[in-house]
Design a protein around this motif. Structure first.
Motif, mmCIF file in Angstrom:
data_model
loop_
_atom_site.group_PDB
_atom_site.id
_atom_site.type_symbol
_atom_site.label_atom_id
_atom_site.label_comp_id
_atom_site.label_asym_id
_atom_site.label_seq_id
_atom_site.Cartn_x
_atom_site.Cartn_y
_atom_site.Cartn_z
ATOM 1 N N ALA A 6 41.575 56.142 18.978
ATOM 2 C CA ALA A 6 40.441 55.820 17.518
ATOM 3 C C ALA A 6 41.066 56.320 16.181
ATOM 4 N N LEU A 7 42.227 56.199 16.127
ATOM 5 C CA LEU A 7 42.986 56.394 14.538
ATOM 6 C C LEU A 7 43.266 55.340 14.706
ATOM 7 N N LEU A 8 44.260 54.748 15.942
ATOM 8 C CA LEU A 8 45.772 54.615 15.672
ATOM 9 C C LEU A 8 46.032 53.012 16.045
ATOM 10 N N ASN A 9 44.265 52.128 17.130
ATOM 11 C CA ASN A 9 44.518 51.414 17.449
ATOM 12 C C ASN A 9 44.348 50.117 16.544
ATOM 13 N N GLY A 10 45.221 49.244 16.211
ATOM 14 C CA GLY A 10 45.373 47.760 15.105
ATOM 15 C C GLY A 10 45.280 48.556 13.778
ATOM 16 N N LEU A 11 45.874 49.546 13.266
ATOM 17 C CA LEU A 11 45.696 50.520 12.220
ATOM 18 C C LEU A 11 46.646 49.313 11.429
ATOM 19 N N GLN A 260 39.810 67.652 13.633
ATOM 20 C CA GLN A 260 39.271 68.832 13.203
ATOM 21 C C GLN A 260 40.213 68.712 11.921
ATOM 22 N N TRP A 261 39.199 68.569 10.643
ATOM 23 C CA TRP A 261 40.018 68.947 9.461
ATOM 24 C C TRP A 261 39.398 69.708 8.561
ATOM 25 N N ARG A 262 39.642 72.016 8.648
ATOM 26 C CA ARG A 262 39.336 72.612 8.144
ATOM 27 C C ARG A 262 37.885 72.566 9.065
ATOM 28 N N ASP A 263 36.719 73.011 8.187
ATOM 29 C CA ASP A 263 35.673 73.532 9.436
ATOM 30 C C ASP A 263 34.770 71.589 9.500
ATOM 31 N N LYS A 264 35.483 71.010 9.071
ATOM 32 C CA LYS A 264 35.055 69.278 9.544
ATOM 33 C C LYS A 264 35.322 68.741 10.229
ATOM 34 N N ARG A 265 34.768 68.511 11.689
ATOM 35 C CA ARG A 265 34.412 68.009 13.323
ATOM 36 C C ARG A 265 34.282 66.503 13.206
ATOM 37 N N ILE A 266 35.239 65.576 13.552
ATOM 38 C CA ILE A 266 35.405 63.821 13.664
ATOM 39 C C ILE A 266 35.569 63.537 14.889
ATOM 40 N N THR A 267 34.348 63.592 16.044
ATOM 41 C CA THR A 267 34.521 62.660 17.446
ATOM 42 C C THR A 267 35.033 61.064 17.448
ATOM 43 N N ALA A 268 36.283 61.113 18.319
ATOM 44 C CA ALA A 268 36.874 60.338 18.705
ATOM 45 C C ALA A 268 36.129 58.386 18.126
ATOM 46 N N GLN A 269 34.721 59.033 19.192
ATOM 47 C CA GLN A 269 33.765 58.139 18.910
ATOM 48 C C GLN A 269 33.277 57.535 17.699
ATOM 49 N N HIS A 270 32.777 58.231 17.239
ATOM 50 C CA HIS A 270 32.899 58.331 14.899
ATOM 51 C C HIS A 270 34.000 57.611 14.726
ATOM 52 N N LEU A 271 34.633 58.027 15.057
ATOM 53 C CA LEU A 271 36.259 57.467 14.045
ATOM 54 C C LEU A 271 36.558 56.207 14.777
ATOM 55 N N VAL A 274 34.183 54.183 12.694
ATOM 56 C CA VAL A 274 34.092 53.914 11.392
ATOM 57 C C VAL A 274 35.481 52.731 11.733
ATOM 58 N N ARG A 275 36.000 53.102 12.350
ATOM 59 C CA ARG A 275 37.446 51.832 12.322
ATOM 60 C C ARG A 275 37.102 50.272 12.496
ATOM 61 N N GLU A 276 36.327 50.512 13.574
ATOM 62 C CA GLU A 276 35.889 49.372 13.950
ATOM 63 C C GLU A 276 34.398 48.193 12.413
ATOM 64 N N ARG A 277 34.474 48.943 11.811
ATOM 65 C CA ARG A 277 32.984 48.276 11.254
ATOM 66 C C ARG A 277 33.359 48.468 9.719
ATOM 67 N N SER A 278 34.167 49.673 9.678
ATOM 68 C CA SER A 278 34.478 49.985 7.874
ATOM 69 C C SER A 278 35.995 50.405 7.328
ATOM 70 N N ALA A 279 36.346 51.648 8.187
ATOM 71 C CA ALA A 279 37.726 51.535 7.207
ATOM 72 C C ALA A 279 38.868 50.377 8.367
ATOM 73 N N ILE A 280 39.055 49.559 8.140
ATOM 74 C CA ILE A 280 39.933 48.792 9.418
ATOM 75 C C ILE A 280 41.315 48.339 9.836
ATOM 76 N N SER A 281 42.181 48.759 8.271
ATOM 77 C CA SER A 281 43.159 49.276 8.986
ATOM 78 C C SER A 281 44.587 49.685 7.431
ATOM 79 N N PHE A 282 45.547 48.890 7.423
ATOM 80 C CA PHE A 282 46.746 49.941 6.016
ATOM 81 C C PHE A 282 47.791 49.084 6.240
ATOM 82 N N GLY A 283 48.200 48.185 5.061
ATOM 83 C CA GLY A 283 49.430 47.461 5.097
ATOM 84 C C GLY A 283 50.889 48.297 5.061
#
Length: 306
Positions: A6-11, A260-271, A274-283
């Motif tokens: 979820a994090l790395l695909n096409g990142l 998990q970042w500290r007390d915040k949980r980010i599921t693979a599905q949510h990430l 977000v990657r698909e619709r919002s935060a697309i990539s970085f150069g």
């Protein structure tokens, strides 16, 4: 879906031609060809090239581009400095020469990256760019970004932010980065980032690869994409800023289906969403460095399977 995917695909869009790597064209295209065949190829995005070097790219990559119609074409993002209409003609001609199965090999320019600092510049450049190209407008984070992002949204285009460079002054404040992401989220504008994101975790690193290069505080790409995911989940701007400024790798924990970042949980599905619709990539001018530094972080926090 696994959190790593979820994090790395096409990142990572490969920008090896640019500082601090500054590879020559032949080296850069060889690197890209190797990455496409490598074990981390799913993380590889587009090859980034300035319009002024497009002909040089054709010459250097000619023997590397795929010839088989069943192979995926190389995906290219072109940086346009001026005269968008002329640039569009050149890019369309390039695509015509490199259709699937073409004798010269297949490659597709489907993204154009431009710079604009006013609503008028955004509108004018967008007008001259055919709709078959996805456009990213890099806007200065020193300005009020909200009206600029709103203008980009009206045109169904995308935004781009610069997150670093070769000097301390090139790195924007965490507040301005979050302002940009908040505006993009509010207006439904996908975005990408560029520069200064070679490392997963924020910290003090050398600005260049020279051994005597000065050091400075740089954002981590994990910080950036975690902050974007938190904002998309409804977390506050203060929480996103804290995530951006996090310097402890132990504050992040990877599990198969969530991060998990500290007390915040980010599921693979949510990430992934977000990657698909919002935060697309970085150069990044390096493809291997961001990946290689993330691997031990993932391994150190995932439970051992028995």
């Amino acid at each position: 879906m696994r959190i790593r995917d979820a994090l790395l695909n096409g990142l990572i869009d490969y920008a090896g031609l640019f500082p601090p790597a500054g590879e020559d064209m032949r080296t850069a295209v060889h690197n890209y060809a190797d990455y496409l065949r490598g074990p981390d190829r799913s993380a590889l995005g587009r090859f980034i090239v300035p319009l002024a070097r497009l002909a040089e790219f054709e010459d250097a990559a000619g023997d590397l581009l795929p010839r088989d119609q069943m192979e995926e074409p190389w995906r290219i993002s072109v940086l346009i400095a001026d005269d968008v209409r002329s640039a569009a003609d050149q890019m369309s001609d390039f695509n015509g020469r490199h259709e699937a199965g073409a004798r010269r090999g297949s490659a597709l320019i489907d993204v154009a990256e431009l710079k604009a600092s006013t609503i008028e510049e955004i509108a004018m450049q967008h007008r001259d760019l055919p709709r078959n190209f996805t456009s990213y407008f890099e806007i200065p984070l020193t300005l009020d970004v909200e009206p600029l992002v709103a203008a980009i949204a009206e045109l169904s285009s995308r935004a781009k932010m610069r997150t670093g460079g070769l000097t301390p002054e090139a790195f924007p404040s965490a507040e301005s980065v979050v302002d940009f992401m908040v505006a993009c989220h509010a207006h439904g504008v996908p975005f990408k980032a560029t520069a200064g994101l070679h490392h997963p975790i924020r910290g003090e690193y050398r600005y260049t690869y020279d051994v005597d290069s000065p050091k400075g505080m740089m954002y981590g790409y994990l910080n950036v994409f975690v902050a974007a995911a938190l904002l998309a989940a409804g977390e506050s701007e203060e929480t996103a800023i804290a995530a951006l400024e996090e310097t402890s790798s132990s504050a992040f924990a990877f599990h198969d289906d969530h991060l998990q970042w500290r007390d915040k949980r980010i599921t693979a599905q949510h990430l992934a969403a977000v990657r698909e619709r919002s935060a697309i990539s970085f150069g990044s001018c390096s493809f291997t460095e961001p990946i290689n530094e993330l691997v031990p972080l993932i391994r150190s926090t995932q439970p051992v399977r028995t």
